[in-house]
Design a protein around this motif. Structure first.
Motif, PDB file in Angstrom:
ATOM      1  N   LEU A  75       0.838  -1.209   0.000  1.00  0.00           N
ATOM      2  CA  LEU A  75       0.000   0.000   0.000  1.00  0.00           C
ATOM      3  C   LEU A  75       0.871   1.256   0.000  1.00  0.00           C
ATOM      4  CD1 LEU A  75      -2.849   1.276   0.176  1.00  0.00           C
ATOM      5  CD2 LEU A  75      -2.576   1.216   2.675  1.00  0.00           C
ATOM      6  N   SER A  76       1.909   1.242   0.805  1.00  0.00           N
ATOM      7  CA  SER A  76       2.794   2.420   0.882  1.00  0.00           C
ATOM      8  C   SER A  76       3.408   2.712  -0.477  1.00  0.00           C
ATOM      9  CB  SER A  76       3.899   2.182   1.912  1.00  0.00           C
ATOM     10  OG  SER A  76       3.320   1.932   3.180  1.00  0.00           O
ATOM     11  N   ALA A  77       3.795   1.651  -1.177  1.00  0.00           N
ATOM     12  CA  ALA A  77       4.383   1.847  -2.510  1.00  0.00           C
ATOM     13  C   ALA A  77       3.341   2.453  -3.451  1.00  0.00           C
ATOM     14  CB  ALA A  77       4.893   0.510  -3.047  1.00  0.00           C
ATOM     15  N   ALA A  78       2.145   1.913  -3.388  1.00  0.00           N
ATOM     16  CA  ALA A  78       1.085   2.417  -4.277  1.00  0.00           C
ATOM     17  C   ALA A  78       0.754   3.871  -3.950  1.00  0.00           C
ATOM     18  CB  ALA A  78      -0.166   1.541  -4.123  1.00  0.00           C
ATOM     19  N   LEU A  79       0.670   4.181  -2.647  1.00  0.00           N
ATOM     20  CA  LEU A  79       0.296   5.546  -2.252  1.00  0.00           C
ATOM     21  C   LEU A  79       1.390   6.542  -2.604  1.00  0.00           C
ATOM     22  CD1 LEU A  79      -1.531   5.158   1.187  1.00  0.00           C
ATOM     23  CD2 LEU A  79      -2.449   5.090  -1.128  1.00  0.00           C
ATOM     24  N   GLY A  80       2.637   6.050  -2.652  1.00  0.00           N
ATOM     25  CA  GLY A  80       3.756   6.948  -2.960  1.00  0.00           C
ATOM     26  C   GLY A  80       3.526   7.727  -4.238  1.00  0.00           C
ATOM     27  N   GLU A  81       2.859   7.086  -5.181  1.00  0.00           N
ATOM     28  CA  GLU A  81       2.568   7.720  -6.475  1.00  0.00           C
ATOM     29  C   GLU A  81       1.438   8.739  -6.364  1.00  0.00           C
ATOM     30  OE1 GLU A  81       5.548   5.829  -7.818  1.00  0.00           O
ATOM     31  OE2 GLU A  81       4.310   7.013  -9.203  1.00  0.00           O
ATOM     32  N   LEU A  82       0.568   8.551  -5.378  1.00  0.00           N
ATOM     33  CA  LEU A  82      -0.680   9.328  -5.322  1.00  0.00           C
ATOM     34  C   LEU A  82      -0.611  10.519  -4.373  1.00  0.00           C
ATOM     35  CD1 LEU A  82      -3.140   6.282  -5.066  1.00  0.00           C
ATOM     36  CD2 LEU A  82      -2.365   7.464  -7.148  1.00  0.00           C
ATOM     37  N   LEU A  83       0.334  10.458  -3.422  1.00  0.00           N
ATOM     38  CA  LEU A  83       0.359  11.488  -2.384  1.00  0.00           C
ATOM     39  C   LEU A  83       1.257  12.657  -2.773  1.00  0.00           C
ATOM     40  CD1 LEU A  83       0.474   9.297   0.859  1.00  0.00           C
ATOM     41  CD2 LEU A  83      -1.501  10.311  -0.299  1.00  0.00           C
ATOM     42  N   ALA A  84       0.837  13.841  -2.356  1.00  0.00           N
ATOM     43  CA  ALA A  84       1.603  15.057  -2.629  1.00  0.00           C
ATOM     44  C   ALA A  84       2.763  15.195  -1.653  1.00  0.00           C
ATOM     45  CB  ALA A  84       0.679  16.265  -2.529  1.00  0.00           C
ATOM     46  N   ALA A  85       2.650  14.514  -0.502  1.00  0.00           N
ATOM     47  CA  ALA A  85       3.697  14.564   0.529  1.00  0.00           C
ATOM     48  C   ALA A  85       3.571  13.289   1.361  1.00  0.00           C
ATOM     49  CB  ALA A  85       3.485  15.785   1.420  1.00  0.00           C
ATOM     50  N   PRO A  86       4.615  12.944   2.110  1.00  0.00           N
ATOM     51  CA  PRO A  86       4.499  11.757   2.967  1.00  0.00           C
ATOM     52  C   PRO A  86       3.345  11.920   3.957  1.00  0.00           C
ATOM     53  CG  PRO A  86       6.768  12.516   2.839  1.00  0.00           C
ATOM     54  CD  PRO A  86       5.928  13.576   2.202  1.00  0.00           C
ATOM     55  N   PRO A  87       2.637  10.844   4.311  1.00  0.00           N
ATOM     56  CA  PRO A  87       1.546  10.970   5.290  1.00  0.00           C
ATOM     57  C   PRO A  87       2.082  11.339   6.667  1.00  0.00           C
ATOM     58  CG  PRO A  87       1.916   8.663   4.693  1.00  0.00           C
ATOM     59  CD  PRO A  87       2.821   9.471   3.829  1.00  0.00           C
ATOM     60  N   GLU A  88       1.238  12.038   7.455  1.00  0.00           N
ATOM     61  CA  GLU A  88       1.605  12.264   8.849  1.00  0.00           C
ATOM     62  C   GLU A  88       0.861  11.235   9.687  1.00  0.00           C
ATOM     63  OE1 GLU A  88       0.753  16.093  10.582  1.00  0.00           O
ATOM     64  OE2 GLU A  88       1.734  15.539  12.491  1.00  0.00           O
ATOM     65  N   VAL A  89       1.602  10.297  10.254  1.00  0.00           N
ATOM     66  CA  VAL A  89       0.994   9.228  11.038  1.00  0.00           C
ATOM     67  C   VAL A  89       1.132   9.577  12.521  1.00  0.00           C
ATOM     68  CG1 VAL A  89       1.016   6.770  11.589  1.00  0.00           C
ATOM     69  CG2 VAL A  89       1.562   7.540   9.253  1.00  0.00           C
ATOM     70  N   ILE A  90       0.008   9.710  13.182  1.00  0.00           N
ATOM     71  CA  ILE A  90       0.002  10.144  14.584  1.00  0.00           C
ATOM     72  C   ILE A  90      -0.471   8.984  15.465  1.00  0.00           C
ATOM     73  CG2 ILE A  90      -0.844  11.877  16.213  1.00  0.00           C
ATOM     74  CD1 ILE A  90      -1.518  13.683  13.826  1.00  0.00           C
ATOM     75  N   VAL A  91       0.457   8.409  16.217  1.00  0.00           N
ATOM     76  CA  VAL A  91       0.124   7.307  17.125  1.00  0.00           C
ATOM     77  C   VAL A  91      -0.343   7.906  18.441  1.00  0.00           C
ATOM     78  CG1 VAL A  91       0.981   5.266  18.329  1.00  0.00           C
ATOM     79  CG2 VAL A  91       1.782   5.787  15.995  1.00  0.00           C
ATOM     80  N   LEU A  92      -1.478   7.421  18.920  1.00  0.00           N
ATOM     81  CA  LEU A  92      -2.136   8.083  20.040  1.00  0.00           C
ATOM     82  C   LEU A  92      -2.378   7.143  21.220  1.00  0.00           C
ATOM     83  CD1 LEU A  92      -4.789   9.790  17.769  1.00  0.00           C
ATOM     84  CD2 LEU A  92      -2.988  10.994  19.012  1.00  0.00           C
ATOM     85  N   ASP A  93      -2.194   7.670  22.402  1.00  0.00           N
ATOM     86  CA  ASP A  93      -2.579   6.941  23.600  1.00  0.00           C
ATOM     87  C   ASP A  93      -3.845   7.586  24.172  1.00  0.00           C
ATOM     88  OD1 ASP A  93       0.856   6.631  24.108  1.00  0.00           O
ATOM     89  OD2 ASP A  93      -0.503   4.907  23.979  1.00  0.00           O
ATOM     90  N   PRO A  94      -4.795   6.774  24.580  1.00  0.00           N
ATOM     91  CA  PRO A  94      -6.040   7.343  25.106  1.00  0.00           C
ATOM     92  C   PRO A  94      -5.804   8.060  26.434  1.00  0.00           C
ATOM     93  CG  PRO A  94      -6.031   4.945  25.361  1.00  0.00           C
ATOM     94  CD  PRO A  94      -4.813   5.295  24.563  1.00  0.00           C
TER      95      PRO A  94
END
Lengths: 100, 100
Positions: A75-94
């Motif tokens: 998926l990351s490889a596929a999205l690399g072509e589609l995204l304007a910038a790297p995704p911001e992945v925010i890992v969260l603790d409740p």
């Protein structure tokens, strides 16, 4: 306690539909991963290019396994072509009481 | 279909605990609003100042009612003192299958 992840994705103009399809195609495989509780794509209202993944995992290990899975790598490889910038992945603790 | 909202909040250094308390105090009242399905505070892992609210509403009207409620107005005033910048509130429409 459930671990939530919010990923902010911005596509290149016109690449929204391709992103939506890529996520739809891989979603059930992601949810089949042990401990993956939620893998839901959202689009920012009034935007054609801004998307947010709302994800949830039972444990940090489940999140790590997701991140190193074949599906995620593909998926990351596929999205690399589609995204304007790297995704911001925010890992969260409740914090405090949670509904989900 | 459920409407999700993600709000990104950055506190002033040291104001995290006060933000957590402010949200905890108002959470049940927010959830009592018609159509408010989720009002969950998260903290970004490894951060003392970055928080994310994950919210969900049955309808746009429910979200609007939330945004004009006395509780929201009071909370916004209280958070004004604690936040380093205005929150980024991202209203989201679901795309494809959803878990929640």
């Amino acid at each position: 306690m459930t671990l939530n992840v919010v990923a902010l994705l911005t596509t290149k103009p016109g690449s929204g539909p391709a992103l939506e399809q890529a996520i739809a195609e891989v979603r059930s495989a992601m949810l089949a991963h042990d401990g993956c509780l939620r893998y839901d794509l959202q689009r920012r209202r009034k935007s054609e290019t801004e998307y947010v993944m709302i994800e949830a995992y039972e444990t940090t290990d489940a999140l790590r396994a997701h991140g190193s899975s074949d599906e995620f790598v593909a998926l990351s490889a596929a999205l690399g072509e589609l995204l304007a910038a790297p995704p911001e992945v925010i890992v969260l603790d409740p914090v405090g009481d949670q509904t989900a």
